[in-house]
Design a protein around this motif. Structure first.
Motif, PDB file in Angstrom:
ATOM      1  N   UNK A 158      -5.616  -3.692  -6.515  1.00 38.46           N
ATOM      2  CA  UNK A 158      -5.517  -2.649  -5.487  1.00 38.46           C
ATOM      3  C   UNK A 158      -6.104  -1.368  -6.057  1.00 38.46           C
ATOM      4  N   UNK A 159      -6.995  -0.738  -5.282  1.00 40.62           N
ATOM      5  CA  UNK A 159      -7.690   0.463  -5.720  1.00 40.62           C
ATOM      6  C   UNK A 159      -7.382   1.612  -4.773  1.00 40.62           C
ATOM      7  N   UNK A 160      -7.614   2.821  -5.260  1.00 41.73           N
ATOM      8  CA  UNK A 160      -7.255   4.021  -4.488  1.00 41.73           C
ATOM      9  C   UNK A 160      -8.294   5.124  -4.693  1.00 41.73           C
ATOM     10  N   UNK A 161      -8.528   5.882  -3.660  1.00 39.90           N
ATOM     11  CA  UNK A 161      -9.342   7.095  -3.759  1.00 39.90           C
ATOM     12  C   UNK A 161      -8.557   8.248  -3.152  1.00 39.90           C
ATOM     13  N   UNK A 165       0.855  -1.186   0.000  1.00 41.19           N
ATOM     14  CA  UNK A 165       0.000   0.000   0.000  1.00 41.19           C
ATOM     15  C   UNK A 165       0.893   1.239   0.000  1.00 41.19           C
ATOM     16  N   UNK A 166       0.460   2.284  -0.688  1.00 42.39           N
ATOM     17  CA  UNK A 166       1.233   3.523  -0.779  1.00 42.39           C
ATOM     18  C   UNK A 166       1.447   4.139   0.602  1.00 42.39           C
ATOM     19  N   UNK A 167       2.578   4.798   0.773  1.00 43.13           N
ATOM     20  CA  UNK A 167       2.961   5.335   2.076  1.00 43.13           C
ATOM     21  C   UNK A 167       2.023   6.433   2.564  1.00 43.13           C
ATOM     22  N   UNK A 168       1.332   7.124   1.641  1.00 40.09           N
ATOM     23  CA  UNK A 168       0.470   8.239   2.049  1.00 40.09           C
ATOM     24  C   UNK A 168      -0.984   7.821   2.251  1.00 40.09           C
ATOM     25  N   UNK A 169      -1.269   6.528   2.217  1.00 37.60           N
ATOM     26  CA  UNK A 169      -2.653   6.064   2.248  1.00 37.60           C
ATOM     27  C   UNK A 169      -2.961   5.262   3.511  1.00 37.60           C
ATOM     28  N   UNK A 170      -4.220   5.290   3.906  1.00 41.62           N
ATOM     29  CA  UNK A 170      -4.760   4.395   4.924  1.00 41.62           C
ATOM     30  C   UNK A 170      -5.415   3.232   4.192  1.00 41.62           C
ATOM     31  N   UNK A 171      -5.344   2.044   4.784  1.00 46.95           N
ATOM     32  CA  UNK A 171      -5.890   0.851   4.144  1.00 46.95           C
ATOM     33  C   UNK A 171      -7.286   0.552   4.682  1.00 46.95           C
ATOM     34  N   UNK A 172      -8.257   0.530   3.794  1.00 45.56           N
ATOM     35  CA  UNK A 172      -9.602   0.062   4.116  1.00 45.56           C
ATOM     36  C   UNK A 172      -9.587  -1.457   3.966  1.00 45.56           C
ATOM     37  N   UNK A 231      -5.194   9.799   1.153  1.00 46.64           N
ATOM     38  CA  UNK A 231      -5.818   8.826   0.251  1.00 46.64           C
ATOM     39  C   UNK A 231      -6.218   7.575   1.027  1.00 46.64           C
ATOM     40  N   UNK A 232      -7.162   6.838   0.441  1.00 42.37           N
ATOM     41  CA  UNK A 232      -7.547   5.524   0.957  1.00 42.37           C
ATOM     42  C   UNK A 232      -7.246   4.500  -0.126  1.00 42.37           C
ATOM     43  N   UNK A 233      -6.625   3.397   0.266  1.00 46.30           N
ATOM     44  CA  UNK A 233      -6.413   2.297  -0.665  1.00 46.30           C
ATOM     45  C   UNK A 233      -7.070   1.043  -0.113  1.00 46.30           C
ATOM     46  N   UNK A 234      -7.349   0.113  -1.000  1.00 48.67           N
ATOM     47  CA  UNK A 234      -8.078  -1.087  -0.611  1.00 48.67           C
ATOM     48  C   UNK A 234      -7.771  -2.196  -1.613  1.00 48.67           C
ATOM     49  N   UNK A 235      -7.653  -3.413  -1.103  1.00 51.38           N
ATOM     50  CA  UNK A 235      -7.535  -4.576  -1.973  1.00 51.38           C
ATOM     51  C   UNK A 235      -8.948  -5.066  -2.276  1.00 51.38           C
TER      52      UNK A 235
END
Length: 215
Positions: free
Chosen positions: A167-170, A89-96, A129-133
């Motif tokens: 992997x998706x991102x918002x 996951x990208x360093x600037x994102x929280x994982x949902x 940002x939010x990322x999610x698998x």
């Protein structure tokens, strides 16, 4: 809508309450299943994240009954994320990690409402940002990964394609624009988008995703 805390952790459905797919590495998760300590490990994980980072989930209630939930955390607190073929996951994102609606409340717009609540909370906390698998084949094990089609429907964009685990991102700047556009409809629960609870066999079983090479 309430923040997930130790006080309402038991309001999660048993299948989630007894699942440590995301919270532990595969080896430790299997040990927890073997020794019957999954509920203790889940509580310990929530407690640690609350102390070190803050709120890590949302529970939505309808007429006082738990109807759906979402859980999210920094990637460093989610060992399973290191095992996913489309990580890291990208360093600037929280994982949902997971988000589901109970079957009896399907079709009331609660899935989109939960997504909006996550976006609002993380934006307020300065997350970029939010990322999610996502799961490209929902309905099979493990059942705690959010369907990829739903994620795309609420504004997530694929940044790492994969036949099973994209992997998706918002970007939360975009997320806030989306939130403003649909807020009135969400409050009235007029949208029909929701995430059904998946039935995927024994609640205690923890399986490791197949190691399929990422695109």
């Amino acid at each position: 809508m309430a923040a997930l805390t130790l006080d309402n952790l038991d309001d999660l459905p048993k299948r989630c309450r007894r699942c440590v797919f995301w919270e532990l590495s595969p080896h430790l998760a299997n040990q927890a299943v073997e020794f019957g300590s999954v509920e203790f490990e889940k509580e310990a994980w929530v407690s640690e994240v609350l102390l070190e980072w803050g709120s890590c989930g949302k529970v939505v209630y309808v007429r006082g009954v738990p109807a759906g939930y979402a859980i999210y955390a920094p990637p460093s607190a989610v060992p399973r994320a290191q095992e996913m073929p489309t990580g890291p996951v990208s360093a600037d994102a929280v994982l949902l990690t997971t988000m589901q609606v109970m079957p009896e409340f399907s079709g009331e717009g609660l899935g989109r409402l939960l997504a909006q609540s996550v976006v609002k909370d993380l934006t307020r906390r300065g997350v970029k940002a939010v990322e999610v698998f996502g799961d490209a084949r929902p309905g099979t094990e493990p059942g705690c990964v959010i369907p990829a089609d739903f994620l795309r429907g609420v504004g997530f964009k694929t940044i790492r394609p994969h036949p099973r685990w994209p992997r998706l991102r918002m970007e939360l700047r975009s997320g806030m624009t989306w939130k403003e556009d649909v807020e009135a409809a969400l409050e009235q629960l007029l949208t029909s988008v929701s995430i059904p609870m998946q039935s995927t066999g024994p609640v205690e079983q923890v399986e490791r995703p197949a190691r399929v090479p990422a695109y």
